[in-house]
Write an enzyme that holds these catalytic residues in place. Structure first.
Site, mmCIF file in Angstrom:
data_model
loop_
_atom_site.group_PDB
_atom_site.id
_atom_site.type_symbol
_atom_site.label_atom_id
_atom_site.label_comp_id
_atom_site.label_asym_id
_atom_site.label_seq_id
_atom_site.Cartn_x
_atom_site.Cartn_y
_atom_site.Cartn_z
ATOM 1 C CE LYS A 88 -2.241 -1.175 3.830
ATOM 2 N NZ LYS A 88 -1.672 -2.496 4.178
ATOM 3 N NE ARG A 122 2.426 -5.194 11.243
ATOM 4 C CZ ARG A 122 3.509 -4.888 10.511
ATOM 5 N NH1 ARG A 122 4.697 -5.383 10.828
ATOM 6 N NH2 ARG A 122 3.395 -4.091 9.488
ATOM 7 N NE ARG A 134 -4.178 -1.826 10.121
ATOM 8 C CZ ARG A 134 -3.148 -1.173 9.606
ATOM 9 N NH1 ARG A 134 -3.270 0.038 9.156
ATOM 10 N NH2 ARG A 134 -1.987 -1.763 9.512
ATOM 11 N NE ARG A 184 6.301 -0.432 10.138
ATOM 12 C CZ ARG A 184 5.081 -0.545 9.584
ATOM 13 N NH1 ARG A 184 4.850 -0.008 8.397
ATOM 14 N NH2 ARG A 184 4.113 -1.157 10.214
ATOM 15 N NE ARG A 240 7.304 -2.888 5.659
ATOM 16 C CZ ARG A 240 5.984 -2.785 5.793
ATOM 17 N NH1 ARG A 240 5.224 -2.567 4.728
ATOM 18 N NH2 ARG A 240 5.430 -2.915 6.969
HETATM 19 P P1 AMP Z 1 0.847 0.260 9.238
HETATM 20 O O1 AMP Z 1 1.969 1.207 9.063
HETATM 21 O O2 AMP Z 1 -0.368 0.640 8.457
HETATM 22 O O3 AMP Z 1 1.250 -1.177 9.022
HETATM 23 O O4 AMP Z 1 0.415 0.364 10.787
HETATM 24 C C1 AMP Z 1 1.311 0.030 11.828
HETATM 25 C C2 AMP Z 1 0.554 -0.207 13.120
HETATM 26 O O5 AMP Z 1 -0.151 0.985 13.489
HETATM 27 C C3 AMP Z 1 -0.527 -1.275 13.051
HETATM 28 O O6 AMP Z 1 -0.019 -2.587 13.264
HETATM 29 C C4 AMP Z 1 -1.457 -0.842 14.172
HETATM 30 O O7 AMP Z 1 -0.924 -1.150 15.456
HETATM 31 C C5 AMP Z 1 -1.436 0.673 14.032
HETATM 32 N N1 AMP Z 1 -2.459 1.180 13.090
HETATM 33 C C6 AMP Z 1 -2.266 1.831 11.904
HETATM 34 N N2 AMP Z 1 -3.423 2.174 11.327
HETATM 35 C C7 AMP Z 1 -4.399 1.714 12.145
HETATM 36 C C8 AMP Z 1 -5.819 1.733 12.099
HETATM 37 N N3 AMP Z 1 -6.483 2.301 11.065
HETATM 38 N N4 AMP Z 1 -6.504 1.154 13.131
HETATM 39 C C9 AMP Z 1 -5.866 0.604 14.174
HETATM 40 N N5 AMP Z 1 -4.522 0.538 14.283
HETATM 41 C C10 AMP Z 1 -3.785 1.087 13.276
#
Ligand code: AMP
Length: 207
Positions: free
Chosen positions: A15, A163, A90, A152, A124
């Protein structure tokens, strides 16, 4: 295109990688809740302190925190002609809140099987200066910047499994929710970055 776009898919689907091309095509700003949360964590704000443990465990941050962030972000001027949501919504609760405050034009679902996700995420790396995302095997960074790449904290195998479970249990039901509204476009994400991007761009150009 008048409304907002949602980039939907499991962690590691690509994404963030595809977002740049969509931003160039549509001029809509990218709104990544993951990036916003990581910024809050590194600034040590109250919100960051509250979100950190969930993120490091690979669990979703509570809906009220996320909805608060999005509400604030959408009030900014650059969001007035729609945005590109990346990693949001999400949960069904987040999607319901979103439907009250923004109009969606399309939801792009990037589909990648679970077996590919772990290898993608563990390899990554990110360039903190540009935000560009690389992969040690599939998309190596130029040698001149290799020294500054970071990984990360949640990009390790055990957190990825959590996740992925969060994705299957809480997020993937949204696909049929959006499909029933006629908004979902499925893209096979298990191909080269360029091919996936070309498909997304051609779908968006038809809109
Ligand atoms: P991402 O960078 O999108 O993979 O997000 C990293 C982490 O941030 C996720 O594993 C969640 O802990 C949190 N997170 C990001 N976006 C959301 C969301 N829309 N709802 C809940 N948690 C989120």
């Amino acid at each position: 295109m008048k409304g907002s776009i949602v980039l939907f898919g499991p962690p590691g689907a690509g994404k963030g990688t595809q977002a740049n091309r969509i931003v160039s095509l549509t001029s809509k700003p990218q709104v990544s809740t993951g990036d916003m949360l990581r910024q809050a964590v590194s600034s040590g704000s109250e919100l960051g302190v509250a979100a950190r443990a969930f993120m490091e465990a690979g669990e979703l941050v509570p809906d009220d925190v996320i909805i608060g962030l999005i509400n604030q972000r959408l009030k900014e001027e650059d969001a007035s002609s729609g945005v590109l949501f990346d990693g949001f919504p999400r949960t069904i609760a987040q999607a319901e809140e979103l439907s009250k405050i923004a109009q969606l034009s399309v939801v792009i679902s990037i589909e990648v099987p679970d077996e590919s996700i772990v290898e993608r995420i563990v390899g990554r790396r990110m360039d903190p200066e540009t935000g560009n995302i690389y992969h040690i095997k599939f998309n190596p960074a130029p040698e001149s910047i290799a020294h500054r790449l970071i990984q990360r904290k949640d990009d390790n195998e055990s957190t990825v499994r959590t996740r992925l479970s969060a994705y299957h249990e809480q997020t993937s039901p949204l696909a049929s929710w959006y499909e029933s509204q006629g908004l979902l476009i499925k893209i096979n994400g298990n191909r080269s970055i360029k091919k996936v991007g070309d498909d997304i761009i051609s779908e968006l150009s038809d809109k």
